[in-house]
Design a protein around this motif. Structure first.
Motif, PDB file in Angstrom:
ATOM      1  N   PRO A 199       0.798  -1.236   0.000  1.00 52.72           N
ATOM      2  CA  PRO A 199       0.000   0.000   0.000  1.00 52.72           C
ATOM      3  C   PRO A 199       0.826   1.279   0.000  1.00 52.72           C
ATOM      4  CG  PRO A 199      -0.956  -1.603   1.495  1.00 52.72           C
ATOM      5  CD  PRO A 199       0.353  -2.182   1.047  1.00 52.72           C
ATOM      6  N   LEU A 200       1.913   1.299   0.770  1.00 52.30           N
ATOM      7  CA  LEU A 200       2.727   2.515   0.838  1.00 52.30           C
ATOM      8  C   LEU A 200       3.344   2.848  -0.509  1.00 52.30           C
ATOM      9  CD1 LEU A 200       3.954   4.801   2.482  1.00 52.30           C
ATOM     10  CD2 LEU A 200       5.846   3.259   3.101  1.00 52.30           C
ATOM     11  N   VAL A 201       3.846   1.832  -1.206  1.00 61.54           N
ATOM     12  CA  VAL A 201       4.469   2.065  -2.517  1.00 61.54           C
ATOM     13  C   VAL A 201       3.402   2.438  -3.541  1.00 61.54           C
ATOM     14  CG1 VAL A 201       5.855   1.045  -4.359  1.00 61.54           C
ATOM     15  CG2 VAL A 201       6.379   0.517  -1.970  1.00 61.54           C
ATOM     16  N   ARG A 202       2.243   1.809  -3.437  1.00 64.88           N
ATOM     17  CA  ARG A 202       1.151   2.175  -4.349  1.00 64.88           C
ATOM     18  C   ARG A 202       0.745   3.639  -4.144  1.00 64.88           C
ATOM     19  NH1 ARG A 202      -1.810  -1.576  -7.117  1.00 64.88           N
ATOM     20  NH2 ARG A 202      -1.283  -3.772  -6.787  1.00 64.88           N
ATOM     21  N   ALA A 203       0.700   4.056  -2.878  1.00 62.65           N
ATOM     22  CA  ALA A 203       0.352   5.452  -2.583  1.00 62.65           C
ATOM     23  C   ALA A 203       1.423   6.395  -3.113  1.00 62.65           C
ATOM     24  CB  ALA A 203       0.189   5.633  -1.076  1.00 62.65           C
ATOM     25  N   LEU A 204       2.684   5.988  -2.972  1.00 65.60           N
ATOM     26  CA  LEU A 204       3.788   6.789  -3.492  1.00 65.60           C
ATOM     27  C   LEU A 204       3.692   6.909  -5.013  1.00 65.60           C
ATOM     28  CD1 LEU A 204       6.481   8.241  -2.905  1.00 65.60           C
ATOM     29  CD2 LEU A 204       7.630   6.036  -3.185  1.00 65.60           C
ATOM     30  N   GLY A 205       3.326   5.809  -5.647  1.00 62.05           N
ATOM     31  CA  GLY A 205       3.160   5.832  -7.098  1.00 62.05           C
ATOM     32  C   GLY A 205       2.056   6.767  -7.533  1.00 62.05           C
ATOM     33  N   THR A 206       0.958   6.747  -6.786  1.00 61.58           N
ATOM     34  CA  THR A 206      -0.150   7.655  -7.096  1.00 61.58           C
ATOM     35  C   THR A 206       0.273   9.115  -6.933  1.00 61.58           C
ATOM     36  OG1 THR A 206      -1.786   6.006  -6.399  1.00 61.58           O
ATOM     37  CG2 THR A 206      -2.504   8.319  -6.478  1.00 61.58           C
ATOM     38  N   ALA A 207       0.991   9.394  -5.843  1.00 65.58           N
ATOM     39  CA  ALA A 207       1.460  10.761  -5.601  1.00 65.58           C
ATOM     40  C   ALA A 207       2.442  11.210  -6.682  1.00 65.58           C
ATOM     41  CB  ALA A 207       2.124  10.845  -4.227  1.00 65.58           C
ATOM     42  N   SER A 208       3.202  10.263  -7.222  1.00 62.22           N
ATOM     43  CA  SER A 208       4.210  10.616  -8.229  1.00 62.22           C
ATOM     44  C   SER A 208       3.596  11.037  -9.557  1.00 62.22           C
ATOM     45  CB  SER A 208       5.175   9.446  -8.463  1.00 62.22           C
ATOM     46  OG  SER A 208       4.569   8.413  -9.219  1.00 62.22           O
ATOM     47  N   ILE A 239      11.063  10.654  -9.564  1.00 57.61           N
ATOM     48  CA  ILE A 239      11.954   9.755 -10.299  1.00 57.61           C
ATOM     49  C   ILE A 239      12.152   8.447  -9.540  1.00 57.61           C
ATOM     50  CG2 ILE A 239      14.337   9.465 -11.080  1.00 57.61           C
ATOM     51  CD1 ILE A 239      14.304  12.540 -11.649  1.00 57.61           C
ATOM     52  N   THR A 240      12.393   8.537  -8.248  1.00 56.00           N
ATOM     53  CA  THR A 240      12.599   7.342  -7.430  1.00 56.00           C
ATOM     54  C   THR A 240      11.357   6.460  -7.411  1.00 56.00           C
ATOM     55  OG1 THR A 240      14.153   8.546  -6.013  1.00 56.00           O
ATOM     56  CG2 THR A 240      13.215   6.519  -5.120  1.00 56.00           C
ATOM     57  N   ALA A 241      10.191   7.090  -7.344  1.00 56.67           N
ATOM     58  CA  ALA A 241       8.937   6.333  -7.288  1.00 56.67           C
ATOM     59  C   ALA A 241       8.733   5.462  -8.515  1.00 56.67           C
ATOM     60  CB  ALA A 241       7.759   7.295  -7.133  1.00 56.67           C
ATOM     61  N   ARG A 248       7.870   1.523  -7.924  1.00 54.63           N
ATOM     62  CA  ARG A 248       6.546   1.023  -8.321  1.00 54.63           C
ATOM     63  C   ARG A 248       6.631   0.021  -9.465  1.00 54.63           C
ATOM     64  NH1 ARG A 248       3.795   6.003 -11.692  1.00 54.63           N
ATOM     65  NH2 ARG A 248       1.946   4.756 -11.298  1.00 54.63           N
ATOM     66  N   GLY A 249       7.845  -0.228  -9.969  1.00 56.04           N
ATOM     67  CA  GLY A 249       8.025  -1.197 -11.039  1.00 56.04           C
ATOM     68  C   GLY A 249       7.660  -0.695 -12.412  1.00 56.04           C
ATOM     69  N   ALA A 250       7.603   0.622 -12.568  1.00 58.57           N
ATOM     70  CA  ALA A 250       7.252   1.201 -13.862  1.00 58.57           C
ATOM     71  C   ALA A 250       8.464   1.358 -14.777  1.00 58.57           C
ATOM     72  CB  ALA A 250       6.583   2.557 -13.675  1.00 58.57           C
ATOM     73  N   HIS A 251       9.656   1.476 -14.175  1.00 57.45           N
ATOM     74  CA  HIS A 251      10.874   1.685 -14.959  1.00 57.45           C
ATOM     75  C   HIS A 251      12.074   1.043 -14.281  1.00 57.45           C
ATOM     76  CE1 HIS A 251       9.157   4.585 -17.803  1.00 57.45           C
ATOM     77  NE2 HIS A 251       8.529   5.137 -16.779  1.00 57.45           N
TER      78      HIS A 251
END
Length: 203
Positions: free
Chosen positions: A39-48, A163-165, A169-172
């Motif tokens: 959940p925390l990483v998903r939230a970070l991805g959304t914020a990014s 950039i870190t997110a 999040r596994g996008a890049h």
């Protein structure tokens, strides 16, 4: 659950990461994205998503418009510079995405295959290289910091977070975001040099 990735484009084929730098990059990307579904990483991805091209170009255009309305030359100049740097970074990253294809880390992690090669494709899961979020975030942050040195630290911090997110999040893969950041920095520098040339009085 993520939707299944569409079939490979006709010009692409599943490959194993080459030895050397590419293999290290892939391994690092998979390791750093191991918590992508938490959940925390998903939230970070959304914020990014503040680093998406729509968000950043809207921010840049809004800054430019506000500066014009307020008759604030510094603010208007900053907005225009952010907009031009973002557009140039976007053009370069889009051109590269149309030239090469590379599957994203989440495709390899969730579906077990990896593809890269020539030419590009419009299929999102095969557009890992370079990172558009990284390119535009770096370009806009550098432009804002150049106009307002006092906000340099927070501007760079936000861009770094975006950039870190993308990796977490596994996008890049790491190389994708590094290439994207380099594109953004170079685009902002090129726009600044061009504007400086226009400002320089003729001899």
């Amino acid at each position: 659950m993520l939707a299944r990735t569409p079939r490979l484009p006709p010009h692409s084929k599943t490959v194993a990461p080459a030895k050397g730098a590419e293999a290290v990059d892939v391994a690092a990307g998979l390791h750093l994205a191991r918590a992508k579904d938490r959940p925390l990483v998903r939230a970070l991805g959304t914020a990014s998503e503040i680093g998406s091209w729509k968000s950043l170009l809207a921010l840049s255009a809004g800054t430019y418009a506000l500066g014009l309305l307020a008759r604030d030359r510094r603010l208007a100049g900053a907005g225009r510079h952010m907009l031009e740097a973002g557009i140039l970074a976007g053009v370069v990253k889009t051109s590269l995405k149309r030239t090469v294809h590379r599957t994203r880390p989440n495709v390899l992690m969730d579906e077990g295959f990896y593809a890269r090669g020539w030419s590009g494709t419009s299929v999102g899961p095969w557009q890992s290289f370079p990172s558009g979020h990284s390119a535009l975030s770096a370009a806009v942050a550098c432009a804002a910091a150049r106009a307002y040195p006092e906000i340099q630290a927070p501007a760079y911090a936000v861009a770094t977070g975006v950039i870190t997110a993308q990796v977490l999040r596994g996008a890049h893969f790491p190389a994708d975001v590094l290439a994207g950041a380099a594109i953004g920095i170079a685009a902002e520098f090129a726009v600044d040099r061009l504007r400086e040339g226009h400002r320089r009085p003729e001899r």
